[in-house]
Write a protein that holds these residues in place. Structure first.
Motif, PDB file in Angstrom:
ATOM      1  N   ASP A   1     -15.373  10.317   0.988  1.00 30.91           N
ATOM      2  CA  ASP A   1     -15.825   9.242   0.100  1.00 30.91           C
ATOM      3  C   ASP A   1     -17.337   9.056   0.102  1.00 30.91           C
ATOM      4  O   ASP A   1     -17.848   8.149  -0.556  1.00 30.91           O
ATOM      5  CB  ASP A   1     -15.156   7.924   0.490  1.00 30.91           C
TER       6      ASP A   1
ATOM      7  N   LEU B   1      -4.087  -3.615  -4.628  1.00 28.88           N
ATOM      8  CA  LEU B   1      -3.964  -2.150  -4.566  1.00 28.88           C
ATOM      9  C   LEU B   1      -2.520  -1.702  -4.775  1.00 28.88           C
ATOM     10  O   LEU B   1      -2.258  -0.745  -5.508  1.00 28.88           O
ATOM     11  CB  LEU B   1      -4.462  -1.643  -3.209  1.00 28.88           C
TER      12      LEU B   1
ATOM     13  N   SER C   1      -2.996  -0.829  -8.843  1.00 33.68           N
ATOM     14  CA  SER C   1      -3.760   0.421  -8.835  1.00 33.68           C
ATOM     15  C   SER C   1      -2.985   1.522  -9.548  1.00 33.68           C
ATOM     16  O   SER C   1      -1.762   1.442  -9.709  1.00 33.68           O
ATOM     17  CB  SER C   1      -4.059   0.859  -7.398  1.00 33.68           C
ATOM     18  N   SER C   2      -3.717   2.550  -9.962  1.00 32.26           N
ATOM     19  CA  SER C   2      -3.046   3.718 -10.521  1.00 32.26           C
ATOM     20  C   SER C   2      -2.161   4.347  -9.445  1.00 32.26           C
ATOM     21  O   SER C   2      -2.389   4.157  -8.244  1.00 32.26           O
ATOM     22  CB  SER C   2      -4.075   4.737 -11.009  1.00 32.26           C
TER      23      SER C   2
ATOM     24  N   THR D   1     -11.388   1.278   0.052  1.00 25.33           N
ATOM     25  CA  THR D   1     -11.517   0.907  -1.355  1.00 25.33           C
ATOM     26  C   THR D   1     -12.927   1.114  -1.902  1.00 25.33           C
ATOM     27  O   THR D   1     -13.210   0.739  -3.030  1.00 25.33           O
ATOM     28  CB  THR D   1     -11.136  -0.579  -1.551  1.00 25.33           C
TER      29      THR D   1
ATOM     30  N   ARG E   1      -1.983   7.358  -8.479  1.00 21.90           N
ATOM     31  CA  ARG E   1      -2.740   8.291  -7.634  1.00 21.90           C
ATOM     32  C   ARG E   1      -3.549   7.540  -6.588  1.00 21.90           C
ATOM     33  O   ARG E   1      -3.573   7.919  -5.412  1.00 21.90           O
ATOM     34  CB  ARG E   1      -3.655   9.136  -8.511  1.00 21.90           C
ATOM     35  N   GLU E   2      -4.225   6.439  -7.007  1.00 21.85           N
ATOM     36  CA  GLU E   2      -5.046   5.676  -6.067  1.00 21.85           C
ATOM     37  C   GLU E   2      -4.175   4.974  -5.039  1.00 21.85           C
ATOM     38  O   GLU E   2      -4.502   4.924  -3.855  1.00 21.85           O
ATOM     39  CB  GLU E   2      -5.894   4.660  -6.833  1.00 21.85           C
ATOM     40  N   LYS E   3      -3.049   4.444  -5.482  1.00 17.02           N
ATOM     41  CA  LYS E   3      -2.136   3.773  -4.563  1.00 17.02           C
ATOM     42  C   LYS E   3      -1.631   4.738  -3.502  1.00 17.02           C
ATOM     43  O   LYS E   3      -1.616   4.414  -2.302  1.00 17.02           O
ATOM     44  CB  LYS E   3      -0.963   3.188  -5.345  1.00 17.02           C
TER      45      LYS E   3
ATOM     46  N   ARG F   1      -3.087   7.469  -2.488  1.00 14.31           N
ATOM     47  CA  ARG F   1      -4.206   7.860  -1.608  1.00 14.31           C
ATOM     48  C   ARG F   1      -4.429   6.806  -0.532  1.00 14.31           C
ATOM     49  O   ARG F   1      -4.539   7.121   0.664  1.00 14.31           O
ATOM     50  CB  ARG F   1      -5.481   8.031  -2.429  1.00 14.31           C
ATOM     51  N   VAL F   2      -4.512   5.546  -0.946  1.00 16.60           N
ATOM     52  CA  VAL F   2      -4.777   4.464   0.006  1.00 16.60           C
ATOM     53  C   VAL F   2      -3.645   4.346   1.025  1.00 16.60           C
ATOM     54  O   VAL F   2      -3.885   4.246   2.237  1.00 16.60           O
ATOM     55  CB  VAL F   2      -4.984   3.134  -0.740  1.00 16.60           C
TER      56      VAL F   2
ATOM     57  N   LYS G   1     -16.481   3.808  -2.317  1.00 18.55           N
ATOM     58  CA  LYS G   1     -17.064   5.146  -2.265  1.00 18.55           C
ATOM     59  C   LYS G   1     -18.564   5.042  -2.486  1.00 18.55           C
ATOM     60  O   LYS G   1     -19.035   4.172  -3.207  1.00 18.55           O
ATOM     61  CB  LYS G   1     -16.431   6.060  -3.323  1.00 18.55           C
TER      62      LYS G   1
END
Length: 418
Positions: free
Chosen positions: A339, A231, A235-236, A305, A238-240, A242-243, A307
């Motif tokens: 999610d 991650l 990860s992108s 991770t 944005r995703e990084k 968010r997490v 949804k």
């Protein structure tokens, strides 16, 4: 609506358990909570639908005498599910008997939309009835396990497993003459939950150095360190973000950590690495922190991770301070709302449930989450179960047995007497 049916199974004589988006399984030890989670996991497993085996690779229900209710007079037990897939109601019911000290599938009953079928493999006859009442009660439908006069019959050579019986049935129907084409149905494996994640109550022990790139899922969370590294590294943006935002917010609210850090010793993703937590400005190797961190982080990361999936989690509060337990309740609420994940939580923690209820009450105008407490309690040597609905106000509603709060009230009264 998703439901499971039990008759003569473990401590249950006969009951239907209706499931919602969030289900807290609560009750004293050895009242059947874990057995129900195992059964739900089994019905969500491809292995079961291809073998009908009650002791799969990952789930073990035991021998026949361990499963059969000790207080029943019958020599069989039944388990089943009710589900709806693409708007088509499906019900499946399995009857098992003892044969030569092993468990044998004795009969199958299923309903797909308006088609009702009864099968006893040893007779090589399939009994079917069309255009039944699709609004019939699941419990009543499950009680009727006889071949009535209204049923037609088909001679058929049965293969050995339930799913192939059903595929064979579909094949036969598709070959029927045009005048009987209305019997044709389509069939998909009727998993109770298609995307199902079982998280064990005891997570894998932490290591000082992780040497392999191991991301294959394991219920104990052995893959989590590599998943965190994946991650953070791949990860992108944005995703990084968010997490990390959610993970670190939970860490701070629970007072477990401020930040999780991965340190690679060589090329990213292929070299050994270490996991650190940062707390009040100090970096600490994860083996040197409290057990609660290593036990809780795998759950948080796994849920973050995914949804639109279902999680079965046993005792997430193990080794957690009440403050961290409450923070986990808030984490659950957000995982459902943001999610669209579904949860089955076996817990002994009021702090987890009460914080979840509190968050519902704060946001009752924004979201409506179908949720409940499934309360297991003994009635003599058998187990009873009550569905206690959690309203949008966060309050309990429905049939609330006095046993549900008796223990906590007694403890509070004892403290007042001190």
């Amino acid at each position: 609506m998703k439901s499971i049916y039990l008759k003569n199974f473990k401590g249950f004589l006969e009951t239907v358990i209706e499931l919602k988006e969030v289900n807290f399984l609560v009750g004293e030890n050895s009242t059947g909570k874990t057995s129900i989670l195992k059964l739900i996991s089994l019905f969500s497993s491809p292995e079961f639908w291809f073998t009908s085996d009650l002791n799969s690779t990952s789930i073990k229900l035991g021998y026949f005498d361990e499963i059969l209710n000790k207080n029943c007079d019958d020599k069989y037990f039944r388990i089943g599910i009710e589900n709806s897939i693409d708007g088509i109601k499906q019900r499946f019911l399995f009857e098992y008997i003892k044969c030569n000290n092993s468990i044998k599938l004795n009969a199958i009953k299923f309903q797909i939309n308006t088609l009702n079928v009864l099968i006893k493999p040893k007779t090589k006859v399939l009994h079917f009835q069309h255009k039944i009442n699709t609004e019939s009660n699941f419990l009543e439908w499950s009680k009727d396990f006889k071949f009535g006069k209204t049923f037609k019959q088909l001679k058929i050579e049965f293969p050995g497993t339930p799913v192939f019986l059903i595929f064979r049935l579909v094949e036969l129907q598709l070959k029927m003459p045009p005048s009987q084409k209305e019997l044709s149905i389509s069939f998909n494996p009727p998993f109770l939950f298609e995307e199902f994640n079982w998280l064990a109550p005891i997570r894998a022990k932490v290591k000082r150095i992780y040497e392999s790139y191991y991301t294959k899922f394991s219920p104990e969370g052995e893959h989590i360190p590599s998943l965190i590294r994946e991650l953070l590294n791949n990860s992108s943006k944005r995703e990084k973000e968010r997490v990390l935002r959610i993970l670190n917010r939970f860490g701070k609210e629970s007072k477990l950590f401020d930040e999780i850090i991965i340190k690679d010793y060589g090329k990213k993703n292929i070299s050994p690495f270490e996991v650190f937590i940062k707390y009040e400005g100090t970096e600490i190797k994860i083996p040197n922190v409290g057990y609660g961190v290593s036990q809780c982080v795998p759950i948080i990361v796994e849920v973050l991770t995914k949804k639109n999936q279902t999680f079965s989690i046993q005792q997430p509060e193990i080794h957690l301070h009440p403050r961290a337990q409450a923070a986990f309740g808030s984490f659950l609420y957000n995982a459902v709302v943001k999610d669209q994940n579904t949860f089955l939580i076996e817990t002994h923690s009021d702090f987890v449930i009460d914080r979840f209820r509190y968050d519902i009450s704060k946001n009752q105008d924004k979201n409506e989450i179908p949720c409940q407490v499934l309360f297991f309690y003994r009635d003599g040597s058998n187990t009873n179960l009550s569905h206690i609905k959690i309203e949008t106000t966060g309050n309990y509603n429905g049939d609330i047995p006095k046993q549900f709060r008796d223990f906590f009230i007694r403890e509070e009264l004892n403290m007042l007497e001190m």
